[in-house]
Scaffold this active site. Structure first.
Site, PDB file in Angstrom:
ATOM      1  CB  SER A 140      43.582   2.519 -26.159  1.00 56.64           C
ATOM      2  OG  SER A 140      43.523   1.111 -26.293  1.00 56.64           O
ATOM      3  CE1 TYR A 153      38.322   3.322 -27.024  1.00 63.21           C
ATOM      4  CE2 TYR A 153      39.802   1.473 -27.422  1.00 63.21           C
ATOM      5  CZ  TYR A 153      39.420   2.564 -26.664  1.00 63.21           C
ATOM      6  OH  TYR A 153      40.144   2.892 -25.544  1.00 63.21           O
TER       7      TYR A 153
END
Length: 281
Positions: A140, A153
């Protein structure tokens, strides 16, 4: 067994939905074969009522090494090789660092980090033996430049970045490529309850820092700028070039965040260079 000179066999985790499902479809549409794994393989088959010969859907939870080993064995029995490994399985977690429980943090890393390691341990012996292949770790942009409210995250994806960097150098002498994909926001199901877990906003002091991100994410589902079909196309494309990159950003928002962080790191490095150099012998 390849059906043509340029056909390959893909091993995709988290293939039942989101970007994993789009990558699976794009690879199949190009004539590749796909070992598509998911915790419930029937969810993969629902998308392919025609049951293409190139698709093998297998139950495999990435937190269960034995299931991944069985999926690899089944894939090799059917196709004879594995050429591209896509570490896609994972989910998001929203909450300020202090607000996230130990249980939630460990569960996240179990899937996003240790699940990827389990998949690599199951598949890399095949790629090493072949002296060929390509590992695609779906990270990501948050694994390069994270934000308040999604720090854990981001940390899980930072870990995947570190694994990918080292793996890139470890496998290069064996002609096995490694690319970490850094998507920005894509219109998948990533922001709904099936793919993101939200810890309660339990500490008022973090409302100013993490609150705006919580609010933005809550209203962004389905409004992300990235087209998942185009993202999948770009990911499959990168496996077909002679010299694939170590990092592949996807989306204008990803580029902006990476460039902003690079500028910040450069400014801080220049500003504090004299302190760093003062510690040398």
């Amino acid at each position: 067994m390849r059906t043509g000179e340029n056909m390959s066999v893909w091993f995709v985790t988290g293939a039942s939905r989101g970007l994993g499902a789009e990558i699976t479809r794009e690879a199949l549409d190009r004539g590749h074969s796909v070992i598509a794994t998911a915790r419930d393989a029937s969810a993969v088959l629902l998308a392919y009522p025609e049951k293409p010969d190139g698709l093998l859907a297998v139950n495999a939870d990435v937190t269960e090494p034995e299931q991944l080993a069985a999926a690899v064995e089944a894939g090799l029995a059917k196709f004879g090789q594995i050429d591209v490994v896509v570490n896609n399985a994972g989910y998001g977690l929203v909450g300020a660092i202090e607000e996230v429980s130990d249980e939630a943090a460990r569960a996240l890393f179990d899937v996003n980090v240790f699940g990827a390691l389990n998949t690599l341990r199951a598949t890399l012996p095949t790629l090493r033996a072949q002296r060929s292949g390509h590992v695609l770790n779906i990270g990501s942009v948050g694994g390069f430049a994270t934000a308040p409210g999604v720090g854990l995250y981001g940390a899980s994806k930072f870990a995947l970045e570190g694994i990918s960097e080292a793996l890139h150098s470890e496998l290069a002498p064996l002609d096995v490529r490694v690319t970490i994909v850094e998507p920005g926001g894509f219109r998948t199901d990533f922001l709904n309850s099936s793919s993101v877990r939200v810890e309660p906003a339990s500490i008022e002091d973090y409302e100013a820092g993490a609150g705006p991100v919580r609010e933005a994410l809550a209203h962004s589902d389905g409004r992300q700028p990235g087209d998942p079909k185009k993202g999948a196309k770009a990911i499959v494309d990168v496996t077909e070039v002679a010299e694939p990159p170590l990092r592949l950003q996807l989306g204008a928002d990803a580029i902006e965040r990476v460039e902003t962080k690079l500028d910040l790191v450069r400014r801080e490095l220049d500003q504090w260079r004299h302190v760093a150099l003062s510690t040398a012998i």
